[in-house]
Scaffold this active site. Structure first.
Site, PDB file in Angstrom:
ATOM      1  N   ASP A 152       0.832  -1.203   0.000  1.00 52.83           N
ATOM      2  CA  ASP A 152       0.000   0.000   0.000  1.00 52.83           C
ATOM      3  C   ASP A 152       0.873   1.262   0.000  1.00 52.83           C
ATOM      4  O   ASP A 152       1.995   1.248   0.514  1.00 52.83           O
ATOM      5  CB  ASP A 152      -0.850  -0.054   1.281  1.00 52.83           C
ATOM      6  CG  ASP A 152      -1.904   1.027   1.327  1.00 52.83           C
ATOM      7  OD1 ASP A 152      -2.774   1.027   0.452  1.00 52.83           O
ATOM      8  OD2 ASP A 152      -1.853   1.869   2.254  1.00 52.83           O
ATOM      9  N   GLU A 154       1.452  -0.052  -4.832  1.00 53.62           N
ATOM     10  CA  GLU A 154       0.491   0.972  -5.244  1.00 53.62           C
ATOM     11  C   GLU A 154       1.206   2.315  -5.369  1.00 53.62           C
ATOM     12  O   GLU A 154       1.652   2.881  -4.377  1.00 53.62           O
ATOM     13  CB  GLU A 154      -0.616   1.090  -4.191  1.00 53.62           C
ATOM     14  CG  GLU A 154      -1.595   2.208  -4.503  1.00 53.62           C
ATOM     15  CD  GLU A 154      -2.400   2.673  -3.286  1.00 53.62           C
ATOM     16  OE1 GLU A 154      -3.544   3.093  -3.482  1.00 53.62           O
ATOM     17  OE2 GLU A 154      -1.875   2.640  -2.142  1.00 53.62           O
TER      18      GLU A 154
END
Ligand SMILES: *[C@@H]1O[C@H](CO)[C@@H](O)[C@H](O)[C@H]1NC(C)=O
Ligand SMILES: *[C@@H]1O[C@H](CO)[C@@H](O)[C@H](O)[C@H]1NC(C)=O
Ligand SMILES: *[C@@H]1O[C@H](CO)[C@@H](O)[C@H](O)[C@H]1NC(C)=O
Ligand SMILES: *[C@@H]1O[C@H](CO)[C@@H](O)[C@H](O)[C@H]1NC(C)=O
Ligand SMILES: *[C@@H]1O[C@H](CO)[C@@H](O)[C@H](O)[C@H]1NC(C)=O
Length: 533
Positions: free
Chosen positions: A233, A257
């Site tokens: 993330d 990400e």
């Protein structure tokens, strides 16, 4: 018997060591939102996404429903972050709700009990491996979360930092400042994400003690739970040179990400972990296929930039929906546009990822509306056109991989078309013809010249999605006309007709060589255990 099991369990990590980028490239990933996928008892409670509360999905629920995922031809799943999150009472903080998504870490060394126990997670991992499937777990390094202890409007806010475990209190975190300038990378990395209502407390990832904690943590997480890959993330919110040691401590495929529509910004991150989720191309595909006036040439433009700039474009995560973005069907209900968009992840260079619910035709808009409980669909598999669509595409990709040993290392080629709606993409043995003309479109034409050298003159091709046939011109050229705006995925007939007529049987035929090797070891272990008795 006991000893056989113990020995098999002991040897299981052999599977994990194998799960490198190369092992992932042939796979396709089904993204599961753990709280919203399946209840452990198979029940179907109501789940109002706007409340932002736990709805009750668990690891055991996922384990029980693997037939549904594998039946579509997926051979890996990505699940929500698994660690303990801050316990917010949704009623006292209705604006932000609860940590049902898993991104508000409180303690990296505990498992989120809403999702089940550590043993439940191990059982999920084992059940996946028994099926030859991989487990990808989402991890968050950049920040943790805690409830502000003083609810008056104070700044900087006060927290009980001792709830953030196993860190050492406030000095373990960056000083409070919300990110204000996305052109200033220091600001992006060292100030905080979130808002005063939902602050994300930014870990000081320049601090070497924290670095050691995180590297040891990820190493143990991967080995304790038999994890095959990680989705990371908020990758761009931690300094780039933090990541190589973290990734090598994990020892598995890592995909991050990097939320940006710019390949030049994203590309350096492909040098520090295995790959990125290909957001730049996602934006182009989303814009091109959510309206009939979108620009399909932009897809070719972005995909070529990614090919030229990413270190290993074949390891990219390729997606058209996820839990952070509005679903395609919140923007258009035209099934032809939707099917064209959904074809993309399977026929370009990256690893396909489908977000749970897209196959059921879910239409939720921006977060939290896009986080619908899948059990409300009843997991219907018959008469679900998009589910059939992804099942066929998974099967076709398996055939492509097995028939062309260079498939996973050959870059897609784009052919300029005279129609502004048309996009033609070759990645042998596929020739994919996409259009954003919409379901009323039966006039768009594609033409791929013979000197592209894709097929032999006079050969018969079949569209694996419709079973329609196309005859190659005597000079090797391919011409086709749209039929109700549907995408076409062409292969030579002998290769593709099995897929179009019987996509179910064709799915998941290929085991990975890595897994078979692992299984051989387990079998040897079994034999040895029997000899010991
Ligand atoms: C909360 O912050 C306000 C404003 O700074 C302060 O007046 C108040 O004493 C604080 N309350 C507690 C319990 O610390
Ligand atoms: C670095 O992090 C550790 C552990 O989180 C913490 O105890 C320590 O105070 C931090 N050091 C500095 C100089 O901030
Ligand atoms: C960039 O952001 C950092 C952290 O907020 C700040 O200290 C620094 O002054 C900023 N630099 C510029 C050039 O604005
Ligand atoms: C894309 O990112 C690069 C590298 O960070 C930057 O130099 C460039 O200005 C960005 N382009 C746009 C259009 O923002
Ligand atoms: C569509 O995108 C291409 C590639 O980026 C660009 O050259 C072209 O100008 C765009 N067309 C329109 C109508 O914006």
């Amino acid at each position: 018997m006991m000893r056989t099991l113990a020995l098999s369990a002991f040897l299981a990590p052999a599977l994990v060591l194998c799960a490198s980028s190369d092992e992932w490239k042939s796979r396709s990933i089904y993204q599961v939102l753990t709280d919203r996928f399946a209840m452990a008892d198979g029940s179907s409670p109501s789940c109002d996404t706007s409340e932002r509360k736990y709805c009750g999905g668990t690891f055991q629920g996922i384990t029980n429903k693997l037939d549904y995922i594998q039946g579509m031809g997926f051979d890996a799943i990505w699940i929500s972050p698994v660690v303990e999150n801050v316990d917010l009472d949704g009623t006292s903080n209705s604006l932000i709700g609860e940590a049902y998504h898993g991104y508000w870490t409180a303690n990296i060394n505990k498992i989120n009990s809403h999702f089940g126990s550590a043993d439940d997670l191990k059982s999920l991992s084992a059940a996946l491996h028994n099926r030859g499937m991989y487990l990808m777990v989402d991890v968050v390094v950049n920040h943790l979360a805690a409830i502000p202890t003083n609810t008056s409007d104070v700044y900087p806010m006060t927290f009980d930092y001792s709830t953030l475990q196993p860190f050492g209190g406030q000095s373990s975190f960056h000083r409070q400042c919300f990110i204000s300038d996305y052109d200033n990378q220091t600001d992006v990395e060292q100030c905080w994400l979130g808002t005063p209502t939902a602050p994300l407390i930014d870990l000081d990832t320049e601090n070497s003690t924290n670095v050691d904690i995180m590297n040891n943590w990820v190493k143990n997480l991967v080995s304790d739970y038999g994890i095959d890959g990680l989705r990371i993330d908020t990758l761009k919110h931690v300094r780039k040179d933090f990541w190589p040691d973290f990734a090598s401590s994990a020892g598995v495929y890592t995909v991050g990400e990097v939320f940006i529509g710019n390949t030049s910004y994203a590309a350096p991150y492909t040098e520090v972990i295995s790959a990125v989720l290909d957001y730049p191309t996602y934006f182009a595909v989303f814009d091109a296929f959510t309206s009939t006036s979108g620009n399909v040439s932009q897809i070719a433009e972005m995909a070529q930039q990614a090919q030229n700039q990413y270190k290993d474009p074949f390891a990219s995560g390729s997606f058209v929906e996820n839990h952070d973005q509005p679903r395609i069907q919140s923007k258009t209900s035209d099934d032809a546009l939707v099917k064209n968009a959904m074809t993309w992840p399977f026929i370009n260079d990256g690893i396909p990822i489908i977000y749970q619910g897209q196959e059921q035709g879910y239409q939720g808009g921006a977060d939290p509306a896009n986080r619908e409980a899948l059990w409300l669909s009843d997991y219907v598999t018959g008469d679900k056109p998009l589910l059939t669509h992804v099942t066929t595409l998974n099967a076709a990709r398996k055939v492509a991989i097995s028939s062309n040993s260079n498939y996973l290392s050959t870059k897609a080629t784009f052919y300029t078309q005279s129609s502004s709606n048309a996009l033609a993409i070759s990645k042998p043995p596929f020739l994919t013809l996409l259009t954003n003309g919409g379901s009323g479109d039966s006039s768009t034409e594609w033409n791929v010249p013979g000197d592209a050298g894709l097929f032999n003159g006079g050969e018969t091709l079949v569209d694996v999605l419709s079973c329609d046939e196309v005859t190659v011109g005597s000079d090797g050229s391919v011409s086709a006309k749209a039929s109700n705006g549907q995408p076409k995925v062409l292969m030579v007939k002998g290769m593709g007709e099995g897929v179009c007529h019987d996509n179910r049987n064709a799915a998941v035929r290929l085991g990975s060589s890595c897994l078979s090797f692992g299984m051989v070891i387990v079998m040897m272990g079994t034999v040895m255990a029997m000899m010991l008795f």
